[in-house]
Design a protein around this motif. Sequence first.
Motif, PDB file in Angstrom:
ATOM      1  N   ALA A  88     -17.667  28.064 -43.353  1.00  0.00           N
ATOM      2  CA  ALA A  88     -17.899  29.427 -44.325  1.00  0.00           C
ATOM      3  C   ALA A  88     -19.127  30.116 -43.517  1.00  0.00           C
ATOM      4  N   VAL A  89     -18.995  31.328 -43.381  1.00  0.00           N
ATOM      5  CA  VAL A  89     -20.039  32.037 -42.610  1.00  0.00           C
ATOM      6  C   VAL A  89     -20.195  33.396 -43.584  1.00  0.00           C
ATOM      7  N   MET A  90     -21.523  33.534 -43.799  1.00  0.00           N
ATOM      8  CA  MET A  90     -21.929  34.613 -44.679  1.00  0.00           C
ATOM      9  C   MET A  90     -22.503  35.729 -43.969  1.00  0.00           C
ATOM     10  N   VAL A  91     -22.310  36.956 -44.018  1.00  0.00           N
ATOM     11  CA  VAL A  91     -22.873  38.048 -43.297  1.00  0.00           C
ATOM     12  C   VAL A  91     -23.544  39.054 -44.192  1.00  0.00           C
ATOM     13  N   ILE A  92     -24.927  39.353 -43.877  1.00  0.00           N
ATOM     14  CA  ILE A  92     -25.707  40.308 -44.843  1.00  0.00           C
ATOM     15  C   ILE A  92     -26.156  41.426 -44.188  1.00  0.00           C
ATOM     16  N   PRO A  93     -25.834  42.531 -44.614  1.00  0.00           N
ATOM     17  CA  PRO A  93     -26.099  43.914 -43.959  1.00  0.00           C
ATOM     18  C   PRO A  93     -27.669  44.362 -43.912  1.00  0.00           C
ATOM     19  N   GLY A  94     -27.802  45.047 -43.100  1.00  0.00           N
ATOM     20  CA  GLY A  94     -29.200  45.699 -43.085  1.00  0.00           C
ATOM     21  C   GLY A  94     -29.744  46.626 -44.097  1.00  0.00           C
ATOM     22  N   PHE A  95     -30.939  47.113 -43.897  1.00  0.00           N
ATOM     23  CA  PHE A  95     -31.443  48.129 -45.114  1.00  0.00           C
ATOM     24  C   PHE A  95     -30.646  49.467 -44.855  1.00  0.00           C
ATOM     25  N   THR A  96     -30.317  49.980 -46.092  1.00  0.00           N
ATOM     26  CA  THR A  96     -29.492  51.214 -46.310  1.00  0.00           C
ATOM     27  C   THR A  96     -28.058  50.772 -46.029  1.00  0.00           C
ATOM     28  N   ALA A  97     -27.517  49.787 -45.629  1.00  0.00           N
ATOM     29  CA  ALA A  97     -26.369  49.435 -45.212  1.00  0.00           C
ATOM     30  C   ALA A  97     -25.381  48.565 -46.446  1.00  0.00           C
ATOM     31  N   ASP A  98     -24.223  48.508 -46.164  1.00  0.00           N
ATOM     32  CA  ASP A  98     -23.409  47.606 -47.195  1.00  0.00           C
ATOM     33  C   ASP A  98     -22.406  46.904 -46.505  1.00  0.00           C
TER      34      ASP A  98
END
Length: 254
Positions: free
Chosen positions: A50-60
């Motif tokens: 499993a890989v989880m990807v987290i967006p940056g500031f002000t992004a979804d």
Amino acid sequence: MKNKGRESSEFLRPQHSLYISEPLRASMELGSLALYSSWLDLAPQGDGHAVMVIPGFTADGRSTKILRDYICRLGYSVSCWRQGVNLGVRKDLFDGAMAVLNELFERHDGRVSIVGQSLGGIYAREMAKSRPEKVRQVISLGSPFNDPGGVRSNVSELYKLFNPEKSPKSAQSRSIQWNPQLAPSVPTTAIYSKSDGVCHWRSCIQHGGGHDRLENIEVAVSHIGMVVNAQVFYVVADRLAQDQERWRPFNSGE
């Protein structure tokens, strides 16, 4: 491509010319991505973890979809962070992301790799510190963990707008008590760019740490383009494919 870095808090914001050219450069990187498809297909295939990807500031999650699609195509089980727009260091967002991590860990019966862009990479590092037994590795993309106050970022005023000092959101942010400069105990890769127009590159590299599975990898890319750039994609693919028991540093000549 690697840079060990030198510890210093004396750096300025990126040049204004780099900042204002961010959208154009990112668009060009996105537009050229298809040209590298054959090369990207040569990247190591995944083992299904499993890989989880987290967006940056002000992004979804929409901002990381192209990157997630590529990681999925390599053979991994990929998930977004499912918390909507990343508006800052928020306890509710962190708790929600941790719930996703726990779910992925249980569902796949194994540790989860976390990839985070910019502020998302800081989230990823702190999640790994909180539950290292559930995290396989962390990969940050242009994440300014050496500038925890964000004062050397070209979006610091925007961050303050969404996170005023006296707001309840800011209060709950302070209650988290993160230490962004401290590296997680798991294998950790910091991808950075000297042409980053949002965060100074020195704020995005790891200075030492408590173990030998830490590395900084330089790429030539805009800050926004970190999630649509072929060079970044290949490095991420290489890192995700590492056998964590026999981890080796990235070699750009392979």
